[in-house]
Design a protein around this motif. Structure first.
Motif, PDB file in Angstrom:
ATOM      1  N   VAL A 198       3.247  -7.274   9.464  1.00 32.11           N
ATOM      2  CA  VAL A 198       3.004  -5.905   9.013  1.00 32.11           C
ATOM      3  C   VAL A 198       4.354  -5.214   8.869  1.00 32.11           C
ATOM      4  CG1 VAL A 198       1.960  -3.681   9.574  1.00 32.11           C
ATOM      5  CG2 VAL A 198       0.744  -5.792  10.117  1.00 32.11           C
ATOM      6  N   VAL A 204      -5.614  -0.373   5.392  1.00 29.68           N
ATOM      7  CA  VAL A 204      -4.805  -1.474   5.926  1.00 29.68           C
ATOM      8  C   VAL A 204      -5.549  -2.208   7.042  1.00 29.68           C
ATOM      9  CG1 VAL A 204      -2.693  -2.050   7.174  1.00 29.68           C
ATOM     10  CG2 VAL A 204      -2.612  -0.461   5.246  1.00 29.68           C
ATOM     11  N   THR A 255       2.837  -1.293   4.564  1.00 25.40           N
ATOM     12  CA  THR A 255       1.834  -0.279   4.880  1.00 25.40           C
ATOM     13  C   THR A 255       2.304   1.152   4.665  1.00 25.40           C
ATOM     14  OG1 THR A 255       2.560  -0.214   7.180  1.00 25.40           O
ATOM     15  CG2 THR A 255       0.826  -1.806   6.610  1.00 25.40           C
ATOM     16  N   TYR A 272       0.845  -1.189   0.000  1.00 25.50           N
ATOM     17  CA  TYR A 272       0.000   0.000   0.000  1.00 25.50           C
ATOM     18  C   TYR A 272       0.885   1.244   0.000  1.00 25.50           C
ATOM     19  CZ  TYR A 272      -3.772  -3.198   1.129  1.00 25.50           C
ATOM     20  OH  TYR A 272      -4.676  -4.226   1.071  1.00 25.50           O
ATOM     21  N   GLU A 327      -4.259   4.349   6.197  1.00 31.29           N
ATOM     22  CA  GLU A 327      -4.209   3.431   7.340  1.00 31.29           C
ATOM     23  C   GLU A 327      -5.526   2.671   7.490  1.00 31.29           C
ATOM     24  OE1 GLU A 327      -2.908   5.270  10.926  1.00 31.29           O
ATOM     25  OE2 GLU A 327      -0.877   5.660  10.156  1.00 31.29           O
ATOM     26  N   SER A 354       1.541   5.284   6.074  1.00 34.80           N
ATOM     27  CA  SER A 354       0.980   6.108   7.143  1.00 34.80           C
ATOM     28  C   SER A 354       0.745   7.543   6.718  1.00 34.80           C
ATOM     29  CB  SER A 354       1.934   6.121   8.351  1.00 34.80           C
ATOM     30  OG  SER A 354       1.624   5.087   9.246  1.00 34.80           O
TER      31      SER A 354
END
Length: 455
Positions: A91, A70, A59, A22, A67, A61
């Motif tokens: 993660v 996720v 991930t 992501y 977020e 942020s």
């Protein structure tokens, strides 16, 4: 299937790795590094989560919405793990750095939490999980660049590839979480970057994008701190690999785009005439609150310099609508900057407060959601109008296009990008991806140019 642990597996058994990524291109580049590290330990990358023994979610942020995606995906993976209780779930990346405790406490399915500078430690962390423990390493580094690791190209089209040239960021923009999740800035040795680009070209790739949070501040130094190679010097080194290897880069910071970089771009035909030039706001007071270290006038001066040195250069930007205390007049300054800038396209978002940032500590997020949304929509509508008008001006022109693959809408059409980063679509005929073709533009939309190949 049920996941196989190291203790159960035969000594030379292959375990399957599945990675979802992501966020930005930097995250994709990181996933390719992780896949390489895992391949060296015998893991085989799979595109099917149902076949995976180890699942990693890499991930982002940068915004609350990223977020939220996720967290939602982890809830879906929880059902996968019920059917495959031996599956290891990890993660990675920026959220891991920022929310390590929450992942371990809130999501009981999480076995491993790894920050962006600790990917080399993943095989050892998996061994800990095999022994019944959780695996955690979110330590940031001042040295790690993964310079000697050859990435495994995930979901590659075989034509274009990313090369990470640096990690971290020292800018401390007040809205941005990156310095806290990716650490301080450090650059890879230029020779390692050139070798990676040479290997890609040898394997048939025709375009590389040099990646960094702020590529213009790239500098290789010796142990005494002497500068061995600047970003302009790096561009020149990579340009010498082959005349038909295209070079792009992302992202830039307005304060660091030097004339040397611009003249290097002008000098070499295979350095694409395209710059991502993040504005964030068109108002000087807001830029000061954002700690961007430049004002409206500086931004305009550098924009004018880009167009003076490289006429016709494709320029895109970033903008944040509704930053703390932004007035209607200041929002109008951003709209007027879009009118002046005439960007090819823009990444446009409304402000999302990120915990731990300077803005979250110093300023109240005081712009109502409906106002942020309205301002964002005004920016989007204006940029769409500008993009459509600029694309209409391409009618009748011929663009050299590197074919990347099929059009999203039809396998009867191919797509590629022009030197200035415009998406170009044209009939497939006998052409193949990886070829350069000259396309006469006959039609246009807000996002694409459409035409036919000419001699």
């Amino acid at each position: 299937m049920r996941g196989v642990t190291a203790k159960e597996a035969p000594e030379n058994a292959t375990r399957n790795l599945y990675i979802e990524t992501y966020g930005c291109a930097m995250n994709l580049a990181d996933s390719e590094v992780v896949a390489s590290i895992m391949a060296d330990k015998g893991f085989k990358t799979t595109k099917e989560i149902s076949q995976a023994d180890v699942v990693f979610v890499n991930t982002c942020s940068i915004r609350d919405n990223a977020e939220a995606h996720v967290w939602g995906r982890l809830r879906e993976i929880k059902h996968q793990k019920k059917n495959n209780p031996g599956m290891i779930v990890g993660v990675l990346g920026c959220m891991a750095e920022r929310l390590k405790t929450q992942f371990l406490e809130k999501e009981q399915i999480i076995d491993i939490v790894v920050g962006p500078d600790a990917y080399r430690d993943i095989p050892q962390l998996i061994a800990q999980v095999d022994d019944g423990q959780k695996g955690v390493n979110v330590l940031l580094s001042r040295e790690e660049t993964y310079a000697e690791i050859t990435p495994v190209r995930l979901s590659s089209n075989g034509v274009t590839a990313f090369i990470s040239i640096m990690r971290g960021c020292d800018n401390m923009c007040s809205f941005c979480v990156v310095p806290f999740t990716r650490g301080r800035e450090r650059s890879r040795p230029a020779d390692s970057i050139v070798r990676e680009a040479q290997e890609l070209y040898k394997n048939g790739y025709k375009e590389v994008t040099l990646l960094g949070q702020n590529v213009d501040s790239y500098k290789e130094t010796d142990e005494q701190g002497n500068v061995l190679c600047t970003f302009a010097g790096l561009l020149e080194k990579v340009s010498h690999i082959a005349p038909d290897l295209r070079i792009r880069f992302s992202s830039s910071h307005p304060k660091d785009i030097t004339d040397e970089v611009l003249y290097t771009m002008k000098k070499y035909d295979n350095i694409c005439n395209y710059i991502h030039y993040p504005m964030q706001s068109g108002n000087s007071r807001i830029l000061n609150l954002m700690n961007r270290t430049y004002d409206r006038e500086w931004f305009i001066q550098r924009l004018d310099k880009i167009r003076e040195v490289i006429p016709g250069c494709g320029i895109s930007t970033d903008v944040i609508a509704g930053f703390c205390t932004e007035t209607e007049e200041e929002h109008e300054d951003t709209l007027s900057m879009f009118e002046y800038g005439q960007f090819e396209f823009a990444y446009m978002y409304q402000y999302s407060e990120r915990p731990g940032t300077l803005a979250a500590r110093r300023y109240e997020d005081d712009i109502p959601a409906e106002v942020k949304n309205r301002r964002l929509n005004e920016i989007i509508q204006l940029q769409n109008k500008i993009s459509l008008e600029k694309n209409k001006k391409e009618l009748g022109k011929v663009h050299k296009v590197l074919i990347e693959g099929f059009s999203k809408k039809s396998e009867n059409d191919l797509m590629g990008r022009s030197d200035t980063n415009k998406v170009v679509i044209f009939p497939k005929e006998h052409f193949q991806k990886g070829q350069y073709v000259n396309v006469l533009i006959e039609r246009s939309t807000t996002t694409s140019l459409i035409g036919k190949v000419v001699a």
